[in-house]
Design a protein around this motif. Structure first.
Motif, PDB file in Angstrom:
ATOM      1  N   ALA A  55       0.815  -1.220   0.000  1.00  0.00           N
ATOM      2  CA  ALA A  55       0.000   0.000   0.000  1.00  0.00           C
ATOM      3  C   ALA A  55       0.849   1.270   0.000  1.00  0.00           C
ATOM      4  CB  ALA A  55      -0.924   0.001   1.214  1.00  0.00           C
ATOM      5  N   ALA A  56       2.164   1.132  -0.186  1.00  0.00           N
ATOM      6  CA  ALA A  56       3.049   2.300  -0.212  1.00  0.00           C
ATOM      7  C   ALA A  56       2.677   3.215  -1.372  1.00  0.00           C
ATOM      8  CB  ALA A  56       4.504   1.856  -0.347  1.00  0.00           C
ATOM      9  N   SER A  57       2.976   4.487  -1.196  1.00  0.00           N
ATOM     10  CA  SER A  57       2.704   5.480  -2.244  1.00  0.00           C
ATOM     11  C   SER A  57       3.974   6.260  -2.550  1.00  0.00           C
ATOM     12  CB  SER A  57       1.628   6.465  -1.774  1.00  0.00           C
ATOM     13  OG  SER A  57       0.417   5.807  -1.529  1.00  0.00           O
ATOM     14  N   ARG A  58       4.052   6.774  -3.764  1.00  0.00           N
ATOM     15  CA  ARG A  58       5.178   7.636  -4.133  1.00  0.00           C
ATOM     16  C   ARG A  58       5.239   8.824  -3.189  1.00  0.00           C
ATOM     17  NH1 ARG A  58       4.881   7.936 -10.719  1.00  0.00           N
ATOM     18  NH2 ARG A  58       5.377   5.740 -11.032  1.00  0.00           N
ATOM     19  N   GLY A  59       6.459   9.193  -2.829  1.00  0.00           N
ATOM     20  CA  GLY A  59       6.658  10.344  -1.963  1.00  0.00           C
ATOM     21  C   GLY A  59       6.696  10.015  -0.484  1.00  0.00           C
ATOM     22  N   GLU A  60       6.322   8.782  -0.119  1.00  0.00           N
ATOM     23  CA  GLU A  60       6.375   8.400   1.290  1.00  0.00           C
ATOM     24  C   GLU A  60       7.825   8.207   1.725  1.00  0.00           C
ATOM     25  OE1 GLU A  60       2.095   6.371   2.190  1.00  0.00           O
ATOM     26  OE2 GLU A  60       3.745   4.998   1.770  1.00  0.00           O
ATOM     27  N   THR A  61       8.042   8.234   3.035  1.00  0.00           N
ATOM     28  CA  THR A  61       9.387   8.121   3.587  1.00  0.00           C
ATOM     29  C   THR A  61       9.609   6.746   4.193  1.00  0.00           C
ATOM     30  OG1 THR A  61       9.447  10.477   4.068  1.00  0.00           O
ATOM     31  CG2 THR A  61      11.009   9.101   5.260  1.00  0.00           C
ATOM     32  N   LEU A  62      10.714   6.115   3.781  1.00  0.00           N
ATOM     33  CA  LEU A  62      11.170   4.850   4.352  1.00  0.00           C
ATOM     34  C   LEU A  62      12.486   5.152   5.066  1.00  0.00           C
ATOM     35  CD1 LEU A  62      10.780   1.650   4.380  1.00  0.00           C
ATOM     36  CD2 LEU A  62      12.523   1.656   2.593  1.00  0.00           C
ATOM     37  N   ILE A  63      12.597   4.738   6.322  1.00  0.00           N
ATOM     38  CA  ILE A  63      13.826   4.949   7.082  1.00  0.00           C
ATOM     39  C   ILE A  63      14.432   3.592   7.414  1.00  0.00           C
ATOM     40  CG2 ILE A  63      14.856   5.904   9.186  1.00  0.00           C
ATOM     41  CD1 ILE A  63      12.496   7.894   9.254  1.00  0.00           C
ATOM     42  N   VAL A  64      15.697   3.412   6.988  1.00  0.00           N
ATOM     43  CA  VAL A  64      16.438   2.184   7.249  1.00  0.00           C
ATOM     44  C   VAL A  64      17.796   2.581   7.828  1.00  0.00           C
ATOM     45  CG1 VAL A  64      17.356   0.040   6.278  1.00  0.00           C
ATOM     46  CG2 VAL A  64      15.354   1.105   5.225  1.00  0.00           C
ATOM     47  N   ASP A  65      18.137   2.038   8.979  1.00  0.00           N
ATOM     48  CA  ASP A  65      19.422   2.352   9.634  1.00  0.00           C
ATOM     49  C   ASP A  65      19.668   3.853   9.718  1.00  0.00           C
ATOM     50  OD1 ASP A  65      20.033  -0.327  10.082  1.00  0.00           O
ATOM     51  OD2 ASP A  65      20.991  -0.538   8.128  1.00  0.00           O
ATOM     52  N   SER A  66      18.667   4.597  10.132  1.00  0.00           N
ATOM     53  CA  SER A  66      18.728   6.054  10.321  1.00  0.00           C
ATOM     54  C   SER A  66      18.937   6.839   9.029  1.00  0.00           C
ATOM     55  CB  SER A  66      19.834   6.429  11.321  1.00  0.00           C
ATOM     56  OG  SER A  66      19.586   5.820  12.565  1.00  0.00           O
ATOM     57  N   VAL A  67      18.783   6.212   7.879  1.00  0.00           N
ATOM     58  CA  VAL A  67      18.873   6.900   6.583  1.00  0.00           C
ATOM     59  C   VAL A  67      17.464   7.020   6.024  1.00  0.00           C
ATOM     60  CG1 VAL A  67      19.828   6.854   4.250  1.00  0.00           C
ATOM     61  CG2 VAL A  67      21.191   5.986   6.166  1.00  0.00           C
ATOM     62  N   SER A  68      17.093   8.232   5.627  1.00  0.00           N
ATOM     63  CA  SER A  68      15.752   8.479   5.073  1.00  0.00           C
ATOM     64  C   SER A  68      15.779   8.371   3.553  1.00  0.00           C
ATOM     65  CB  SER A  68      15.266   9.868   5.468  1.00  0.00           C
ATOM     66  OG  SER A  68      15.053   9.935   6.856  1.00  0.00           O
ATOM     67  N   TYR A  69      14.816   7.647   3.024  1.00  0.00           N
ATOM     68  CA  TYR A  69      14.642   7.480   1.584  1.00  0.00           C
ATOM     69  C   TYR A  69      13.235   7.929   1.213  1.00  0.00           C
ATOM     70  CZ  TYR A  69      18.621   4.278   2.094  1.00  0.00           C
ATOM     71  OH  TYR A  69      19.841   3.720   2.388  1.00  0.00           O
ATOM     72  N   THR A  70      13.090   8.410  -0.004  1.00  0.00           N
ATOM     73  CA  THR A  70      11.777   8.745  -0.537  1.00  0.00           C
ATOM     74  C   THR A  70      11.407   7.696  -1.567  1.00  0.00           C
ATOM     75  OG1 THR A  70      12.185  11.102  -0.215  1.00  0.00           O
ATOM     76  CG2 THR A  70      10.426  10.512  -1.738  1.00  0.00           C
ATOM     77  N   VAL A  71      10.197   7.180  -1.492  1.00  0.00           N
ATOM     78  CA  VAL A  71       9.720   6.180  -2.450  1.00  0.00           C
ATOM     79  C   VAL A  71       9.451   6.875  -3.783  1.00  0.00           C
ATOM     80  CG1 VAL A  71       7.904   4.518  -2.975  1.00  0.00           C
ATOM     81  CG2 VAL A  71       8.700   4.797  -0.606  1.00  0.00           C
TER      82      VAL A  71
END
Length: 90
Positions: A55-71
């Motif tokens: 259910a993820a959407s473009r523009g959402e934020t994913l954080i892995v090991d304290s690094v923020s990514y944008t979908v």
């Protein structure tokens, strides 16, 4: 004999997966920082179960090991078992 795929059996933090959050919700993903896209430019991807990431959407934020990514892209397999998120470092 019937066979049912369950990605959550393979995407567990005890093995290869990382703990992450997608818009504040805890998820498990396998992060690949060296994925090469169609433009031959490395883009990170996160692979997880469809149940967690479908259910993820473009523009959402994913954080892995304290690094923020944008979908930036979402790819679900046809059986709706695995979801791949193409990411950009935020």
């Amino acid at each position: 004999m019937s066979f049912t795929e369950n990605a959550t059996d393979f995407i567990v933090t005890d093995d290869f997966a990382d703990s992450a959050t997608l818009e504040g919700v805890a998820v498990s993903v396998i992060l690949d920082n060296s994925f090469v896209g169609m433009a031959d430019s490395p883009q990170p991807v996160a692979v997880g179960s469809y149940a967690a990431l479908g259910a993820a959407s473009r523009g959402e934020t994913l954080i892995v090991d304290s690094v923020s990514y944008t979908v930036s892209e979402i790819h679900n397999d046809f059986a709706k078992v695995v979801t791949t998120l193409v990411l950009k470092i935020a």
